[in-house]
Design an enzyme around this catalytic site. Sequence first.
Site, PDB file in Angstrom:
ATOM      1  N   HIS A  91      -7.192  -4.953  10.291  1.00 52.11           N
ATOM      2  CA  HIS A  91      -6.902  -4.661   8.879  1.00 52.11           C
ATOM      3  C   HIS A  91      -5.592  -5.308   8.425  1.00 52.11           C
ATOM      4  O   HIS A  91      -4.683  -5.530   9.218  1.00 52.11           O
ATOM      5  CB  HIS A  91      -6.941  -3.154   8.580  1.00 52.11           C
ATOM      6  N   ASP A 140       0.807  -1.216   0.000  1.00 50.75           N
ATOM      7  CA  ASP A 140       0.000   0.000   0.000  1.00 50.75           C
ATOM      8  C   ASP A 140       0.840   1.266   0.000  1.00 50.75           C
ATOM      9  O   ASP A 140       2.059   1.219   0.184  1.00 50.75           O
ATOM     10  CB  ASP A 140      -0.969  -0.017   1.201  1.00 50.75           C
ATOM     11  N   ASN A 148      -7.576  -3.135  14.373  1.00 54.59           N
ATOM     12  CA  ASN A 148      -8.968  -3.435  14.014  1.00 54.59           C
ATOM     13  C   ASN A 148      -9.046  -4.629  13.053  1.00 54.59           C
ATOM     14  O   ASN A 148     -10.080  -4.907  12.481  1.00 54.59           O
ATOM     15  CB  ASN A 148      -9.636  -2.206  13.376  1.00 54.59           C
ATOM     16  N   GLU A 156      -9.752  -2.054   5.564  1.00 62.24           N
ATOM     17  CA  GLU A 156     -10.369  -1.788   6.858  1.00 62.24           C
ATOM     18  C   GLU A 156     -11.635  -2.636   7.020  1.00 62.24           C
ATOM     19  O   GLU A 156     -12.178  -3.114   6.019  1.00 62.24           O
ATOM     20  CB  GLU A 156     -10.750  -0.303   6.927  1.00 62.24           C
TER      21      GLU A 156
END
Length: 244
Positions: A139, A68, A137, A144
């Site tokens: 990810h 990313d 979380n 997400e």
Amino acid sequence: MIRIIEAKDYKDMSRKAANIISAQIILKPNCVLGLATGSSPIGTYDQLVEWYEKGDLDFSGVSSVNLDEYRGLDRENDQSYYYFMHKNLFDRVNIDPARTNVPDGTEPDAEKECARYEALIDSMGGVDLQLLGLGHNGHIGFNEPAPVFPKTTHCVDLTESTIEANKRFFASADDVPKQAYTMGIGTIMKAKKILLVVSGADKADIVAKAFFGEVTPEVPASILQMHGDVTLVADEAALSKIPR
Ligand code: F6R
């Protein structure tokens, strides 16, 4: 099925993960490595550099694709993932810079850049070994929690929790980019092998949830339970809440 390798601490985790990457490079010198940024893989990169300096590892045939990049940051920005990769790995080993790839955060046409990146990975023959960290979380990459698993490389709006977690690297939360280009869950799942590095007690809850809980796009990493070759290298603290 997820293979779990327990490490004592961050250093031990980094060494074990570097051993796996090193084995991949030795077995297939022209392999394609999928790489990650963040604090989790830094020790792994340091260990690989050490072995390279000793003459034990040769990156000359290796290609890489990063997971990313922040949208809007250019290569010179010291918070870009391009900059991170050069500083922590590419500039310290004999990988050919022309064979390293990070999504282009400066390309304003998101659709064009994401399609280019996805096609690039395919044209390289896919990823042999994908290195991943794990967000609090759940990810992976910048995928997400969401109602569905995103398939291919796409542009995401970062969640408040991710902006909060990443603001330590910027002057303030306002300076953290609000979007990123990321490989999709489908892109990640196509990798032949996956190696996850996770460290610290603050990740213990999400490790238990992602790898021993329900497979759901609300916990993106949980999809890895469906991959045929995943190795999780985690320290004792990160594994402290998994069912024994
Ligand atoms: C990094 C990435 C992220 C991180 C994750 C964990 O390229 O895609 O998914 O792996 O946010 O970050 P750290 O390792 O800093 O806890």
